[in-house]
Design an enzyme around this catalytic site. Structure first.
Site, mmCIF file in Angstrom:
data_model
loop_
_atom_site.group_PDB
_atom_site.id
_atom_site.type_symbol
_atom_site.label_atom_id
_atom_site.label_comp_id
_atom_site.label_asym_id
_atom_site.label_seq_id
_atom_site.Cartn_x
_atom_site.Cartn_y
_atom_site.Cartn_z
ATOM 1 N N GLU A 176 122.985 53.441 -33.403
ATOM 2 C CA GLU A 176 123.905 54.170 -32.537
ATOM 3 C C GLU A 176 124.248 55.583 -33.021
ATOM 4 O O GLU A 176 125.408 55.867 -33.358
ATOM 5 C CB GLU A 176 125.199 53.374 -32.347
ATOM 6 C CG GLU A 176 124.983 51.984 -31.783
ATOM 7 C CD GLU A 176 126.279 51.288 -31.397
ATOM 8 O OE1 GLU A 176 127.365 51.858 -31.638
ATOM 9 O OE2 GLU A 176 126.221 50.178 -30.842
ATOM 10 N N GLU A 370 122.444 44.312 -30.045
ATOM 11 C CA GLU A 370 123.858 43.922 -30.106
ATOM 12 C C GLU A 370 124.363 43.661 -28.703
ATOM 13 O O GLU A 370 124.090 44.433 -27.794
ATOM 14 C CB GLU A 370 124.750 45.031 -30.692
ATOM 15 C CG GLU A 370 124.646 45.229 -32.168
ATOM 16 C CD GLU A 370 125.598 46.323 -32.677
ATOM 17 O OE1 GLU A 370 126.666 46.549 -32.066
ATOM 18 O OE2 GLU A 370 125.254 46.946 -33.683
HETATM 19 C C1 FCB Z 1 128.913 48.776 -31.981
HETATM 20 C C2 FCB Z 1 128.646 48.846 -33.455
HETATM 21 C C3 FCB Z 1 128.992 47.601 -34.206
HETATM 22 C C4 FCB Z 1 130.260 46.969 -33.702
HETATM 23 C C5 FCB Z 1 130.206 46.806 -32.205
HETATM 24 C C6 FCB Z 1 131.412 46.131 -31.604
HETATM 25 O O1 FCB Z 1 129.138 50.054 -31.476
HETATM 26 O O2 FCB Z 1 127.285 49.137 -33.689
HETATM 27 O O3 FCB Z 1 129.058 47.919 -35.569
HETATM 28 O O4 FCB Z 1 131.355 47.683 -34.110
HETATM 29 O O5 FCB Z 1 130.044 48.057 -31.601
#
Ligand code: FCB
Length: 463
Positions: A176, A370
């Site tokens: 990210e 994620e």
């Molecule tokens: C993302 C991050 C991760 C976590 C999630 C909820 O942006 O990569 O580390 O904080 O959000």
């Protein structure tokens, strides 16, 4: 999306493709603790979390989930759940305590032990090289606004693949970069906490350069699969028929998605985003030849998805700090239930995003690296009945399946997160885990969502 695909109806049994990779993700600063063990030096998050007023109740990652010492138990839980892949990140200040110099063998050994433990349990390790914990010594020299940082990152990549390349099949350069650039340097709600639009664009370019140099270093070291993880979203205009709302959505889509996707997958910044570098006086960091480095081919694009965005044009609206150059655009509250983060729950945003990626960037295999939700869990008789998290996961897996059945080249799904952890500016106040962590005792409790997820993995599908 206009209609609900059968895939998205609860109660419809679905199967995922053979070989679909299932797993969970974490990140070093969020779980490891052991902040000064074995030669680790402070990262920007150690500094930031110690700065009064920056993080909820002054929480730090000093101890976190103590995973550095408890990794064997944590891997045993992963094995019990049947995870096939575990995505973790590497703490740069453990590997190179002075940011750029010699490798610290004791720090490297931790990941060596972790990888061996995973493999011994049949879990495939997926290593992210940068999930936000830049050595503070490098921030003192300008951090990501300093071009040298990109080259130091490539050295880190080379050191890691030299040590673990024989056992880690999948590597990710950055997690990210949007957050690193815009939350770290524009709004300042993440480390290093700077509020400087120009610096945020300088940082963004150097992050992408680091990615490209990192890809090359990984390949040179024999890495088998190389990826980048972006946090992306579907940006929707409030009134889809209104050209001003459409332009507003396009602009935010540029800052959130295209400013990363286009240079990495097409070899150039889109014109509207390139114009922002000029506007904020940051174009000087873009050097001849950088575009080719940044576009070094990757094998997989990691998709982190949490929520869609809804925007509209509004005369006189000032630009939010996080979105430099977005005057006249307002984010609109969405009519969906929300998680404990106050983030709207809308799996159709994930479906839309995956289909858009499959259409606009068709040659890049995707993996959800994620996806998950924070809820204020309650422990009852030693169990956590987190039905809301199960609902979130199921809805999003149905959206994933719908995209798969319409042809998106999607290789796997990783839940965020394996366990409750340090949620950055929210400290330990938000729980994203499918395993609960009691921070007083470090006791782990497998939540109902983890049991449910284990069944999904076991049958490679939903009932
Ligand atoms: C993302 C991050 C991760 C976590 C999630 C909820 O942006 O990569 O580390 O904080 O959000």
């Amino acid at each position: 999306m206009t209609a609900v695909a059968p895939d998205q109806l609860t109660g419809t049994a679905l199967r995922f493709p053979q070989g679909f990779r299932w797993g969970a993700a974490t990140a070093s600063y969020q779980i490891e603790g052991a902040a000064s063990d074995d030669g680790r030096t402070p990262s920007i998050w150690d500094t930031f979390s110690r700065t009064p007023g920056k993080v909820f109740e002054g929480h730090t990652g000093d101890v976190a989930c103590d995973h550095y010492h408890r990794y064997r138990d944590d891997v045993a839980i992963m094995a019990e759940l049947g995870l096939g892949t575990y995505r973790f990140s590497v703490a740069w200040p453990r590997i190179k305590p002075d940011g750029s110099g010699p490798v610290n063998g004791r720090g490297l050994d931790f990941y060596d032990r972790l990888v061996d433990e995973l493999l011994a349990k049949g879990i495939s390790p997926m290593a992210t090289l940068y999930h936000w914990d830049l050595p503070q010594v490098l921030e003192d020299r300008g951090g990501w606004t300093n071009r040298d940082t990109a080259y130091y990152f490539a050295d880190l990549a080379a050191a890691m693949v030299a040590k673990l390349g024989d056992r880690v099949a999948t590597w990710t350069t950055l997690n990210e970069p949007w957050c690193s650039a815009f939350l770290g340097y524009a709004s300042g709600i993440h480390a290093p906490g700077r509020q400087d639009a120009k610096a945020s664009f300088e940082a963004l370019h150097h992050l992408l350069l680091a990615h490209g140099l990192g890809v090359r270093a990984l390949r040179a070291g024999g890495a088998r699969e190389v990826s980048l993880t972006l946090n992306m979203t579907s940006v929707r205009p409030l009134n889809p028929a209104d050209p001003h709302d459409q332009a507003a959505a396009r602009h935010i889509d540029g800052l959130q998605n295209r400013i990363f996707l286009d240079p990495v997958l097409r070899g150039y910044y889109p014109d509207d985003m390139r114009a922002l570098f000029d506007r904020f006086g940051a174009a000087h960091v873009i050097k001849p030849g950088d575009d080719a480095v940044i576009a070094s081919p990757i094998d997989l694009l990691g998709v982190n998805y949490y929520q869609p965005a809804l925007v509209r044009a509004k005369i006189g609206a000032t630009a939010g700090l996080t979105n430099p150059g977005s005057e006249g655009i307002e984010e609109v509250r969405q009519p969906h239930p929300v998680t404990d983060m106050d983030w709207p729950v809308d799996p159709s945003g994930l479906y839309e995003l995956l289909m858009r990626l499959a259409t606009d960037y068709p040659d890049t295999p995707l993996m959800i690296t994620e996806n998950g939700a924070a809820y204020a869990d309650v422990v009852e008789d030693g169990r956590v009945h987190d039905t809301d998290r199960i609902g979130f996961l199921e809805g999003h897996l149905r959206a994933v399946h719908a995209a798969l059945s319409e042809g998106a080249d999607l290789r796997g799904y990783l839940a965020w997160s394996l366990m409750d952890n340090y949620e950055w500016g929210y400290g330990y106040g938000k729980r994203f885990g499918i395993v609960r962590v009691d921070y007083d005792t470090q006791r782990r409790t497998v939540k109902d969502s983890a049991r449910w997820y284990a069944e999904v993995i076991g049958r490679n599908g939903l009932e």
